[in-house]
Structure formats: structure tokens, C-alpha cells
Design an enzyme around this catalytic site. Sequence first.
Site, PDB file in Angstrom:
ATOM      1  N   GLU A   1       0.829  -1.213   0.000  1.00 48.96           N
ATOM      2  CA  GLU A   1       0.000   0.000   0.000  1.00 48.96           C
ATOM      3  C   GLU A   1       0.859   1.257   0.000  1.00 48.96           C
ATOM      4  O   GLU A   1       2.064   1.214   0.223  1.00 48.96           O
ATOM      5  CB  GLU A   1      -0.925   0.015   1.209  1.00 48.96           C
ATOM      6  CG  GLU A   1      -0.275  -0.364   2.536  1.00 48.96           C
ATOM      7  CD  GLU A   1       0.877   0.519   2.973  1.00 48.96           C
ATOM      8  OE1 GLU A   1       0.752   1.755   2.876  1.00 48.96           O
ATOM      9  OE2 GLU A   1       1.897  -0.017   3.431  1.00 48.96           O
TER      10      GLU A   1
ATOM     11  N   GLY B   1       6.859   0.475   3.359  1.00 52.78           N
ATOM     12  CA  GLY B   1       5.571   0.160   2.750  1.00 52.78           C
ATOM     13  C   GLY B   1       5.758  -0.111   1.272  1.00 52.78           C
ATOM     14  O   GLY B   1       6.780  -0.657   0.851  1.00 52.78           O
ATOM     15  N   GLU B   2       4.769   0.257   0.485  1.00 54.18           N
ATOM     16  CA  GLU B   2       4.727   0.068  -0.973  1.00 54.18           C
ATOM     17  C   GLU B   2       5.153  -1.330  -1.412  1.00 54.18           C
ATOM     18  O   GLU B   2       5.746  -1.513  -2.474  1.00 54.18           O
ATOM     19  CB  GLU B   2       5.521   1.153  -1.708  1.00 54.18           C
ATOM     20  CG  GLU B   2       7.018   1.196  -1.509  1.00 54.18           C
ATOM     21  CD  GLU B   2       7.694   2.392  -2.185  1.00 54.18           C
ATOM     22  OE1 GLU B   2       8.739   2.183  -2.842  1.00 54.18           O
ATOM     23  OE2 GLU B   2       7.192   3.533  -2.054  1.00 54.18           O
ATOM     24  N   ALA B   3       4.853  -2.345  -0.590  1.00 58.52           N
ATOM     25  CA  ALA B   3       5.091  -3.758  -0.907  1.00 58.52           C
ATOM     26  C   ALA B   3       6.569  -4.116  -1.020  1.00 58.52           C
ATOM     27  O   ALA B   3       6.907  -5.164  -1.570  1.00 58.52           O
ATOM     28  CB  ALA B   3       4.357  -4.174  -2.175  1.00 58.52           C
ATOM     29  N   SER B   4       7.447  -3.292  -0.478  1.00 58.44           N
ATOM     30  CA  SER B   4       8.884  -3.553  -0.617  1.00 58.44           C
ATOM     31  C   SER B   4       9.289  -4.863   0.063  1.00 58.44           C
ATOM     32  O   SER B   4      10.048  -5.666  -0.511  1.00 58.44           O
ATOM     33  CB  SER B   4       9.692  -2.380  -0.036  1.00 58.44           C
ATOM     34  OG  SER B   4       9.273  -2.067   1.287  1.00 58.44           O
TER      35      SER B   4
END
Length: 339
Positions: A163, A305-308
Site C-alpha cells: 500500500e 511500505g509500498e510492498a517492498s
Amino acid sequence: MTDESSPFADIRRLVAEMPGPDEDALAAVRARDAALTKPAGSLGRLEDLVEWLAAWQGKAMPSFDRPLVCVFAGSHGVTARGVSAFPDAVNRQMLENFSAGGAAINQLCAAYGLGFKVFDLAIDMPTGDICEGPALDERATVATMAFGMEAVAAGTDCLGIGEMGIGNTTIAAAIYCALWGGEPAHWVGRGTGVDAAGLARKAEAVALALETHAGHLDDPLSVLARLGGREIAAMAGAILAARLQRVPVVLDGYVSTAAAAVLHALDPRALDHCVAGHVSAEGVHAEVLDRLGLDPLLSLGLRLGEASGAALAMGLIKGALACHRDMATFAQAGVAGPA
């Protein structure tokens, strides 16, 4: 008694229809693993990951041909209360950065050969301030979950969930506090890097939100609607759709697991097809994972975040399957097996 006229009724029906693992596929993987040129169990958790892929894909030989990482982006009215170190303008700017290939997740997906897709969930329209009223109404929540279900519509054999949204660690903390209780200060963390005053504002916002919605938080889906956000609802929808279509899921960090926690509260089996990509540096993420029964694959101090973290874990899963699929058996290699 469940209200069948509620917009949430369809979600409850889908949860009730969730398939279980494929025991035949699991047995086939274990049989092949026993014949590979290595001591039994010597690849540790890599072996478990291949079993997990097989059980939830329903394949004797699992695949990792179309892995997909999805980032769901939303915005939150609660940010007006000073709960984030970054302004709301970053939401749109980061979407543009994703599109231009300039974010960390772009590089990780390219490095590991992962597909990548971003879902813009009305990024320029913040949800309601949870301290004053519901983030979303029931119909909007279900519609957003349905939108998230589209993540698997084009076909994938492993889905990474992440996200992006300024203020969403406050939202996640409110969800955890509503589901599990405890003091709001226990659940809030530094997020993108707030100072001590910002951390106090986050705890105050969570406390006020729970007070505002007191009496309406006994249902996990109501918790999602009242305290959540569009990206949280969409991730919950994606996780559920993946289960129904037999797609294994890799969860990212503190915010992604808030979506998972809602489903787990509906049915403790709802996350059996999921693995936690990593444990993040955010607050009590380790406790969250423990409560959900998820053992993280990685611990790298990430808080982006950001699916890392999910993407990094998917690289590990890709390697695990390569070993299982391409390693020679004792018979093929002419190597003596165990006595």
C-alpha cells in the site's frame, strides 16, 4: 443474527466459501523433496514455502510464472490532525513516481522479475476523518473490496500485497486497537518518521476515533468501514479473492496486515494461504504477526511500505521453487541416497 440485507452479507458468504489446501499437491511436493540431492530438511523454510505454494495453488509442481505485486493507494481525512511527517500532496506525487518507475518497489520488482500494478483508490478524495465519523459507509466499503478483488482478475500464481497512503499507519493502529483492545499508544508507531509530538497526536487520534465509534466496533467489517481506508478495504478484497481463486499471497508490512487482521477476525482460517513477507520496524508489527499466526520470512528493519518487503520475500520464494523444480534427484545425479 447476521443481517442478510446488509452490504456486508456478500462478503460473509465469500468467507464461508473459502477453499482449503490441496492435500494431494502437498503430498506430491513432499515425495519429490525426499528424492532430491540434499539431506532431508536441509533447505529449512525454503522447503516449507514450496509446500505452501503447492497446497494453495493445487498443483503437484507449483509455478511462479506470473508473480504480481499490487500496491493500493488511498488518502485519509485524519491527516488533518498532524499524524504524519509528510503532507497529503505526497500521495499523488508518489503515484506519479510509481508510474515513472522511480520508486523502490519498481527496482525490486525489476530485479526479481515480478509484475507490478498500482491501484489508485480515489487518491485525491480523502476518506472521512475517523475522529469525527466513519471513514466509509458500508456500501462504499464493499465496493472498494470488490475493486481490490480485481487484482487477481488478469491471472497470477503468487500475489504480493502492499500500500501507499499518507496517514495510514494511524488508520492501521486504530483497526488493531478496535479488534484487540489495549491502549491506543501501544499500537501507534513512528510511521514515516513523526517526532514525539506527532506520535502523541497519533495516539490521541486513535483514542478519539474509538470513542467516536464506540458501540459500533463489535463486527470486523464495521471496524473496516468506520476506521479503515480505501487501500485497507481493497487489500482485504484482494486477499479474499486470491483465496477463492487459489492464489498464494505474500503480505507486506504493518498496514497491509491490518487488512489481513480484519479477515482473520471474521474467520481465523482466512489467512492460511498467506505468508508474511517481513516484520517491519514499525511499532508492534511483530506482535501483530504473532496474533495472526504469521511467521515473517525476513527481518530487515524496513518501514517503507509500498510492498517492498513482500517483493523481497517473493524473490526468496522464487529461489525456493527453483531449487525444488530444477535440483537433480538422487537417481538422476547418480548420488547415493540416505542409508
